[in-house]
Structure formats: structure tokens, C-alpha cells
Scaffold this motif. Structure first.
Motif, mmCIF file in Angstrom:
data_model
loop_
_atom_site.group_PDB
_atom_site.id
_atom_site.type_symbol
_atom_site.label_atom_id
_atom_site.label_comp_id
_atom_site.label_asym_id
_atom_site.label_seq_id
_atom_site.Cartn_x
_atom_site.Cartn_y
_atom_site.Cartn_z
ATOM 1 N N UNK A 212 48.153 47.861 41.376
ATOM 2 C CA UNK A 212 47.234 47.735 42.336
ATOM 3 C C UNK A 212 47.417 49.165 42.744
ATOM 4 N N UNK A 213 48.493 50.329 42.173
ATOM 5 C CA UNK A 213 49.005 51.407 42.988
ATOM 6 C C UNK A 213 48.413 52.404 42.499
ATOM 7 N N UNK A 214 48.439 53.672 43.423
ATOM 8 C CA UNK A 214 47.523 54.485 43.268
ATOM 9 C C UNK A 214 48.639 55.419 41.741
ATOM 10 N N UNK A 215 47.788 56.089 40.661
ATOM 11 C CA UNK A 215 48.531 56.362 40.010
ATOM 12 C C UNK A 215 48.828 55.501 38.515
ATOM 13 N N UNK A 216 48.658 53.758 38.646
ATOM 14 C CA UNK A 216 49.190 53.323 37.562
ATOM 15 C C UNK A 216 47.943 53.342 36.519
ATOM 16 N N UNK A 217 48.180 52.789 35.681
ATOM 17 C CA UNK A 217 47.109 52.318 34.707
ATOM 18 C C UNK A 217 46.136 51.023 35.683
ATOM 19 N N UNK A 218 45.105 51.563 34.870
ATOM 20 C CA UNK A 218 44.310 49.999 34.824
ATOM 21 C C UNK A 218 43.045 49.583 34.071
ATOM 22 N N UNK A 219 42.614 48.419 33.467
ATOM 23 C CA UNK A 219 42.057 48.327 32.759
ATOM 24 C C UNK A 219 40.942 47.459 33.174
ATOM 25 N N UNK A 220 39.444 47.810 32.681
ATOM 26 C CA UNK A 220 37.996 47.052 33.466
ATOM 27 C C UNK A 220 36.775 46.777 32.543
ATOM 28 N N UNK A 221 36.832 45.839 32.440
ATOM 29 C CA UNK A 221 35.762 45.348 31.652
ATOM 30 C C UNK A 221 34.264 44.615 33.089
ATOM 31 N N UNK A 222 33.531 45.323 32.557
ATOM 32 C CA UNK A 222 32.236 45.296 34.465
ATOM 33 C C UNK A 222 31.443 43.669 32.884
ATOM 34 N N UNK A 223 32.187 43.382 32.769
ATOM 35 C CA UNK A 223 30.879 42.242 31.633
ATOM 36 C C UNK A 223 31.685 41.650 31.230
ATOM 37 N N UNK A 224 32.504 40.792 31.901
ATOM 38 C CA UNK A 224 33.786 39.839 31.713
ATOM 39 C C UNK A 224 32.725 38.005 31.383
ATOM 40 N N UNK A 225 32.597 37.672 30.705
ATOM 41 C CA UNK A 225 32.007 36.394 30.584
ATOM 42 C C UNK A 225 33.437 35.581 30.147
ATOM 43 N N UNK A 226 33.277 34.410 31.195
ATOM 44 C CA UNK A 226 34.072 33.305 30.850
ATOM 45 C C UNK A 226 33.176 31.943 29.857
ATOM 46 N N UNK B 258 42.474 30.269 31.292
ATOM 47 C CA UNK B 258 40.334 29.952 31.026
ATOM 48 C C UNK B 258 40.579 31.380 29.830
ATOM 49 N N UNK B 259 39.512 31.011 29.364
ATOM 50 C CA UNK B 259 39.263 31.921 27.880
ATOM 51 C C UNK B 259 37.699 32.712 28.218
ATOM 52 N N UNK B 260 38.001 34.027 27.450
ATOM 53 C CA UNK B 260 36.641 35.080 27.895
ATOM 54 C C UNK B 260 36.536 36.100 27.215
ATOM 55 N N UNK B 261 35.564 36.235 27.285
ATOM 56 C CA UNK B 261 35.360 37.856 26.021
ATOM 57 C C UNK B 261 34.571 39.133 26.830
ATOM 58 N N UNK B 262 35.137 39.642 26.523
ATOM 59 C CA UNK B 262 35.336 41.042 27.226
ATOM 60 C C UNK B 262 34.214 41.956 26.245
ATOM 61 N N UNK B 263 33.261 42.052 26.518
ATOM 62 C CA UNK B 263 31.434 42.978 25.825
ATOM 63 C C UNK B 263 31.976 44.074 25.854
ATOM 64 N N UNK B 264 31.682 45.244 25.183
ATOM 65 C CA UNK B 264 32.369 46.350 25.092
ATOM 66 C C UNK B 264 34.152 46.299 25.411
#
Length: 132
Positions: free
Chosen positions: A88-102, A119-125
Motif C-alpha cells: 500500500x505505497x503511492x504509485x503501486x497497483x491495487x485491485x478493488x472490488x466493492x462487492x466481495x461476498x464470502x 476463505x473463499x468468495x465471489x468478486x461480483x463485477x
């Protein structure tokens, strides 16, 4: 893009950062639903892509505070999951999912190994790629 190892991996669920000392691995599997449109005289199978699906699996180390990391994945209500593959350092990549469901979690306990949490889950969208 430069090659990198996962040693700086960080993960956040909702507003809670998972301590890096508890993270072993995260796997993001993307797949597509296919519709068979092969005709009788076609030489090869033919498909249309219907929908995409994203499965997420995490391997974490349990901690000594009763169920802290385990409880973070107790709810199956959609929540944000952010993956920082290179930290979590400025300029580095990140992957975001707003609707992760366990969809599942387990905590096998062995007498001769570290106690892990799966842990298993689904990343909707799917995940949105960006930078920190």
C-alpha cells in the motif's frame, strides 16, 4: 511491468487492513460462462461468451487474539476487498472490488503446523485495477 514477489502483499476488507504477518496468499480466478453454438457440420466447437465470474481464495494465518482474522470473514454481506500486490505505497497497483461476498471459510487446526484460515468468495463485477 517489472516482475515482483508477493512479499509486500497487503489486503483490506471493508475498512480493516489484514496484518501482513497473517497473509499467506490470495488467488483471483477469472472465468467465463460459455454458450455452445456449434452446428452439426462445424469442424470445431464454437462458443459465445455469456458472463464472467471471479472466484477469490485467501490463505491467512490465524492469530492469538481470539478469532480476530477469522471473524473478519464471518459476514457474507457484500463488502469492499482491496488487494495491494506490491504494498500500500503511492504509485503501486491495487485491485478493488466493492462487492466481495464470502462464500466459505475454514480453520483446520493441526498439532504440528501453523493454524491457517482459508476463505473463499465471489468478486461480483470483478476487480477494478488502479494505483494507490
Amino acid at each position: 511491468m517489472a516482475k515482483y514477489s508477493g512479499k509486500d502483499l497487503e489486503i483490506t476488507r471493508g475498512s480493516t487492513a489484514i496484518p501482513c504477518t497473517n497473509i499467506r496468499a490470495i488467488t483471483v480466478d477469472e472465468s467465463s460462462d460459455l454458450i455452445d453454438i456449434t452446428g452439426a457440420c462445424d469442424t470445431f466447437m464454437q462458443y459465445l461468451v455469456n458472463r464472467r465470474d471471479v472466484d477469490v481464495s485467501l490463505e491467512l494465518l490465524d492469530d492469538t487474539v481470539p478469532a480476530t482474522v477469522f471473524d473478519l470473514f464471518a459476514s457474507n454481506e457484500p463488502d469492499t476487498l482491496i488487494v495491494y500486490p506490491r504494498g500500500n505505497i503511492a504509485g503501486r497497483p491495487k485491485l478493488t472490488n466493492a462487492t466481495f461476498v464470502v462464500t466459505g471459510r475454514s480453520r483446520p487446526i493441526s498439532y504440528n503446523d501453523a493454524t491457517t484460515i482459508s476463505v473463499t468468495g465471489k468478486a461480483s463485477a470483478g476487480f477494478v485495477e488502479g494505483t494507490v
